[in-house]
Design a protein around this motif. Sequence first.
Motif, PDB file in Angstrom:
ATOM      1  N   ILE A 140      32.411   7.016  78.140  1.00 12.79           N
ATOM      2  CA  ILE A 140      32.907   7.897  76.730  1.00 12.79           C
ATOM      3  C   ILE A 140      33.038   6.017  76.247  1.00 12.79           C
ATOM      4  CG2 ILE A 140      34.645   8.509  75.445  1.00 12.79           C
ATOM      5  CD1 ILE A 140      35.908   9.792  78.359  1.00 12.79           C
ATOM      6  N   ALA A 141      33.031   4.915  76.781  1.00  8.67           N
ATOM      7  CA  ALA A 141      32.909   4.648  75.898  1.00  8.67           C
ATOM      8  C   ALA A 141      31.623   3.605  75.786  1.00  8.67           C
ATOM      9  CB  ALA A 141      34.406   3.335  76.171  1.00  8.67           C
ATOM     10  N   VAL A 142      30.790   3.878  76.561  1.00 10.32           N
ATOM     11  CA  VAL A 142      29.777   2.252  75.518  1.00 10.32           C
ATOM     12  C   VAL A 142      29.342   3.714  75.077  1.00 10.32           C
ATOM     13  CG1 VAL A 142      27.753   1.606  76.865  1.00 10.32           C
ATOM     14  CG2 VAL A 142      29.599   1.207  78.332  1.00 10.32           C
ATOM     15  N   PRO A 143      28.750   4.621  75.219  1.00 12.08           N
ATOM     16  CA  PRO A 143      28.417   5.838  74.318  1.00 12.08           C
ATOM     17  C   PRO A 143      27.908   5.085  72.773  1.00 12.08           C
ATOM     18  CG  PRO A 143      28.350   6.763  76.089  1.00 12.08           C
ATOM     19  CD  PRO A 143      28.914   5.728  75.809  1.00 12.08           C
ATOM     20  N   ILE A 144      29.388   4.987  72.825  1.00 16.73           N
ATOM     21  CA  ILE A 144      29.931   4.802  71.631  1.00 16.73           C
ATOM     22  C   ILE A 144      29.412   3.263  71.081  1.00 16.73           C
ATOM     23  CG2 ILE A 144      32.259   4.165  70.260  1.00 16.73           C
ATOM     24  CD1 ILE A 144      33.093   6.106  71.769  1.00 16.73           C
ATOM     25  N   VAL A 145      29.924   1.842  72.104  1.00 16.32           N
ATOM     26  CA  VAL A 145      29.331   0.824  71.247  1.00 16.32           C
ATOM     27  C   VAL A 145      27.281   0.943  71.151  1.00 16.32           C
ATOM     28  CG1 VAL A 145      29.014  -1.218  71.658  1.00 16.32           C
ATOM     29  CG2 VAL A 145      31.512  -0.215  72.981  1.00 16.32           C
ATOM     30  N   GLU A 146      27.121   1.893  72.054  1.00 21.80           N
ATOM     31  CA  GLU A 146      25.324   1.683  71.486  1.00 21.80           C
ATOM     32  C   GLU A 146      25.968   2.516  70.011  1.00 21.80           C
ATOM     33  OE1 GLU A 146      23.853   3.802  75.622  1.00 21.80           O
ATOM     34  OE2 GLU A 146      24.468   1.782  75.788  1.00 21.80           O
TER      35      GLU A 146
ATOM     36  N   GLN B 141      36.002  -4.595  64.503  1.00 23.28           N
ATOM     37  CA  GLN B 141      37.220  -2.987  64.470  1.00 23.28           C
ATOM     38  C   GLN B 141      36.812  -1.624  63.965  1.00 23.28           C
ATOM     39  OE1 GLN B 141      41.057  -3.903  63.529  1.00 23.28           O
ATOM     40  NE2 GLN B 141      39.545  -5.581  63.953  1.00 23.28           N
ATOM     41  N   ARG B 142      35.673  -1.892  63.453  1.00 23.83           N
ATOM     42  CA  ARG B 142      35.056  -0.341  63.983  1.00 23.83           C
ATOM     43  C   ARG B 142      35.229   0.036  65.097  1.00 23.83           C
ATOM     44  NH1 ARG B 142      28.746   1.582  61.726  1.00 23.83           N
ATOM     45  NH2 ARG B 142      29.714   3.939  61.984  1.00 23.83           N
TER      46      ARG B 142
ATOM     47  N   ILE C  72      32.708  -4.624  76.857  1.00 21.81           N
ATOM     48  CA  ILE C  72      31.708  -3.599  76.834  1.00 21.81           C
ATOM     49  C   ILE C  72      31.580  -4.057  75.597  1.00 21.81           C
ATOM     50  CG2 ILE C  72      32.356  -1.523  77.784  1.00 21.81           C
ATOM     51  CD1 ILE C  72      34.082  -0.736  75.249  1.00 21.81           C
ATOM     52  N   PHE C  73      31.846  -4.760  75.091  1.00 26.56           N
ATOM     53  CA  PHE C  73      31.111  -5.668  73.950  1.00 26.56           C
ATOM     54  C   PHE C  73      31.529  -6.548  73.136  1.00 26.56           C
ATOM     55  CE2 PHE C  73      31.055  -6.328  68.902  1.00 26.56           C
ATOM     56  CZ  PHE C  73      29.352  -5.869  68.557  1.00 26.56           C
ATOM     57  N   THR C  74      30.546  -7.333  72.356  1.00 25.47           N
ATOM     58  CA  THR C  74      31.323  -9.402  72.337  1.00 25.47           C
ATOM     59  C   THR C  74      30.401  -8.766  70.595  1.00 25.47           C
ATOM     60  OG1 THR C  74      31.525 -10.220  74.041  1.00 25.47           O
ATOM     61  CG2 THR C  74      31.470 -11.420  72.138  1.00 25.47           C
ATOM     62  N   GLY C  75      31.519  -9.912  70.153  1.00 29.06           N
ATOM     63  CA  GLY C  75      30.270  -9.694  68.113  1.00 29.06           C
ATOM     64  C   GLY C  75      32.266  -9.708  67.293  1.00 29.06           C
ATOM     65  N   ASN C  76      31.237  -9.939  66.019  1.00 27.64           N
ATOM     66  CA  ASN C  76      31.776 -10.356  65.093  1.00 27.64           C
ATOM     67  C   ASN C  76      33.076  -9.447  64.641  1.00 27.64           C
ATOM     68  OD1 ASN C  76      31.388  -8.383  63.033  1.00 27.64           O
ATOM     69  ND2 ASN C  76      29.668  -9.572  62.627  1.00 27.64           N
TER      70      ASN C  76
END
Length: 76
Positions: free
Chosen positions: A64-70, A17-18, A8-12
């Motif tokens: 549930i997880a994707v809206p948090i990442v967005e 961590q957040r 669901i995410f790739t980043g620093n």
Amino acid sequence: MDSNYIKIFTGNFMIVQRIISELKAININPIIKDPAESARLGGYANGIQPGFQEIFVNKDELDIAVPIVESINSEL
């Protein structure tokens, strides 16, 4: 990796961590992959940018997880 998990995410590291913290707060336990560290440990570190990690969640938790990442991405 288990096919029931979706990236669901790739980043620093700091953003990862957040996101992890937010997901765990709602009882979602993500899986974190660090391709650069895995490559380094395997002796194949060339061409992989260090400090980037990937977050995977179970397919059942995706909605549930994707809206948090967005939401976190929109703040940046």
